[in-house]
Design a protein around this motif. Structure first.
Motif, short mmCIF file in Angstrom:
data_model
loop_
_atom_site.label_atom_id
_atom_site.label_comp_id
_atom_site.label_asym_id
_atom_site.label_seq_id
_atom_site.Cartn_x
_atom_site.Cartn_y
_atom_site.Cartn_z
N ALA A 49 -46.99 -29.70 9.90
CA ALA A 49 -47.98 -28.55 10.27
C ALA A 49 -47.99 -28.31 11.66
CB ALA A 49 -49.48 -29.02 9.68
N HIS A 50 -48.71 -27.26 11.96
CA HIS A 50 -49.03 -26.91 13.49
C HIS A 50 -50.35 -26.98 13.53
CE1 HIS A 50 -45.11 -24.77 14.85
NE2 HIS A 50 -45.00 -24.94 13.52
N GLU A 51 -50.62 -27.30 15.15
CA GLU A 51 -51.80 -27.34 15.85
C GLU A 51 -52.77 -28.65 15.51
OE1 GLU A 51 -50.80 -25.57 17.60
OE2 GLU A 51 -50.11 -23.67 16.68
N LEU A 52 -53.16 -29.34 16.75
CA LEU A 52 -54.07 -30.36 16.53
C LEU A 52 -55.28 -29.88 16.46
CD1 LEU A 52 -54.13 -33.57 16.13
CD2 LEU A 52 -54.32 -33.53 18.78
N THR A 53 -56.29 -29.82 15.39
CA THR A 53 -57.27 -29.20 15.03
C THR A 53 -58.13 -30.49 14.59
OG1 THR A 53 -57.39 -28.38 12.90
CG2 THR A 53 -56.77 -26.75 14.69
N GLN A 54 -59.68 -30.31 14.46
CA GLN A 54 -60.46 -31.42 13.90
C GLN A 54 -59.81 -31.54 12.50
OE1 GLN A 54 -64.57 -30.29 12.93
NE2 GLN A 54 -64.07 -27.93 13.12
N HIS A 55 -59.74 -30.76 11.62
CA HIS A 55 -59.04 -30.71 10.18
C HIS A 55 -57.84 -31.39 10.10
CE1 HIS A 55 -62.41 -28.23 9.21
NE2 HIS A 55 -62.29 -27.46 9.84
N THR A 56 -56.77 -30.91 10.89
CA THR A 56 -55.53 -31.58 10.92
C THR A 56 -55.28 -32.83 11.66
OG1 THR A 56 -54.71 -30.45 13.21
CG2 THR A 56 -54.23 -29.19 10.98
N ARG A 57 -56.27 -33.13 12.42
CA ARG A 57 -56.21 -34.50 12.92
C ARG A 57 -56.76 -35.47 11.66
NH1 ARG A 57 -57.92 -37.56 17.50
NH2 ARG A 57 -57.39 -35.70 18.85
N ARG A 58 -57.79 -35.11 11.03
CA ARG A 58 -58.20 -35.87 9.93
C ARG A 58 -57.23 -36.05 8.86
NH1 ARG A 58 -62.05 -33.04 8.51
NH2 ARG A 58 -61.21 -32.23 6.40
N PHE A 59 -56.39 -34.89 8.75
CA PHE A 59 -55.46 -35.08 7.53
C PHE A 59 -54.28 -36.09 8.10
CE2 PHE A 59 -56.73 -30.46 6.42
CZ PHE A 59 -57.63 -31.05 5.78
#
Length: 349
Positions: free
Chosen positions: A287-297
């Motif tokens: 995936a792209h971009e480290l966000t609060q959601h992608t960090r959790r995933f």
């Protein structure tokens, strides 16, 4: 204060230079600003004092003295894209710093997936703006609107997604073909010789950053990993619900799906579809971009790797470039280069 000493703050002022050179403040001002009316010997004495004291002009103070200021518009997308929300927050933080430079930012929210909406925003921009930073759509009308702004002496910087055939001043963002190639290499290595198909979900291939990531991904996957076949890209418009439906259809139509490359946003939708199908741990997901959601995933092992661009760096860079242009000052190319970051669960900041 003795001759040649600087003011208590440690930074030499025009008054310090005048004192060291034994001339009036008005004379120093004329010499520093390259105005006529000063004898050569006097000018040489002032320049020697400038060099000795290490005097550097304060652009913000000069603008204050001239009652000069600049105003910039940052055109950012509407919607719930987590990365763009982060970018908006970083632009707001940058605005606080920029205000100390007598330059000010207004944030305008536009559906950048819609060329007519983005074109309208650019065409209707107030003449009060000296510069614009916009997430761009590479579309003929958008390029024409950018060119019209430049013709009116409004500097335009493209942000995150480019319109390279326009007259924009600078692009602030990562090398997206390289990001796509990086994603393909990660996918190939994670799948380690397995045979099968890989899905791609972009926001919109009309956005140049998503199209270039798609191109780079295909470039490497087809040439270096012939055991893997990329399916036609699907467009989720960075919307989680739409992306969830696309991912659910992919899983249903391709039960042998090995991997998914998310070239845009909407990652909550992908995660939801994988969870319903109980396939969150056996499909490789880049995936792209480290966000609060992608960090959790990523921490939970649903995402395997994240390709990131620093939103704060991009916001500050766009502001610095616009300000430098308005002040006729050079930029430092290395400082403004946005680098690709790769995050695994083990190196999260």
């Amino acid at each position: 204060m003795a001759n040649g000493e600087t003011s208590p703050a440690g930074r030499a002022t025009l008054e310090d230079v005048a004192r060291a050179a034994g001339v009036s403040l008005a004379t120093v001002d004329r010499v520093v600003n390259r105005r006529e009316g000063v004898r050569a010997k006097t000018s040489a004495r002032v320049e020697a004092a400038v060099a000795k004291l290490g005097y550097r002009a304060d652009p913000a103070a000069a603008r204050l003295a001239r009652n000069q200021s600049f105003r910039f518009a940052f055109i950012l997308p509407t919607g719930s894209n987590s990365f763009m929300a982060n970018l908006t927050e970083q632009v707001q933080r940058t605005a606080d710093w920029l205000a100390s430079q007598r330059a000010f930012i207004d944030i305008l929210r536009v559906d950048v997936f819609d060329p007519h909406a983005l074109t309208g925003a650019l065409e209707q921009l107030s003449p009060a703006y000296h510069g614009v930073a916009t997430v761009a759509l590479d579309h003929p009308r958008v390029r024409a609107a950018i060119d019209d702004l430049v013709a009116r002496n409004v500097a335009v910087v493209t942000l995150v997604s480019d319109a390279p055939n326009s007259r924009r001043l600078h692009y602030v963002g990562i090398d997206n073909p390289a990001a796509g190639r990086t994603a393909a290499t990660l996918m190939g290595r994670f799948l380690s010789g397995r045979n099968g198909v890989v899905g791609i979900i972009a926001g919109s291939l009309a956005l140049r950053d998503h199209a270039e990531r798609h191109f780079g991904f295909h470039q490497i996957l087809s040439s270096e990993y012939p055991n893997l076949t990329a399916l036609p890209a699907l467009e989720g418009r960075d919307d989680s619900e739409r992306t969830r439906d696309l991912m659910a259809s992919l899983l249903e139509q391709h039960p042998d799906l090995l991997g998914i490359y998310s070239a845009g946003a909407g990652n909550q939708g992908i995660a939801a579809a994988l969870e319903v199908a109980c396939r969150g741990r056996d499909i490789v997901w880049i995936a792209h971009e480290l966000t609060q959601h992608t960090r959790r995933f990523l921490l939970h092992g649903t995402i395997d790797a994240i390709i990131n661009q620093d939103a704060g760096h991009e916001a500050r860079s766009a502001a610095r470039i616009l300000l430098a242009h308005c002040c006729a000052e050079p930029i430092v190319p290395d400082q403004e280069r946005i680098r690709i970051e790769i995050f695994l669960r083990d190196n999260l900041p």
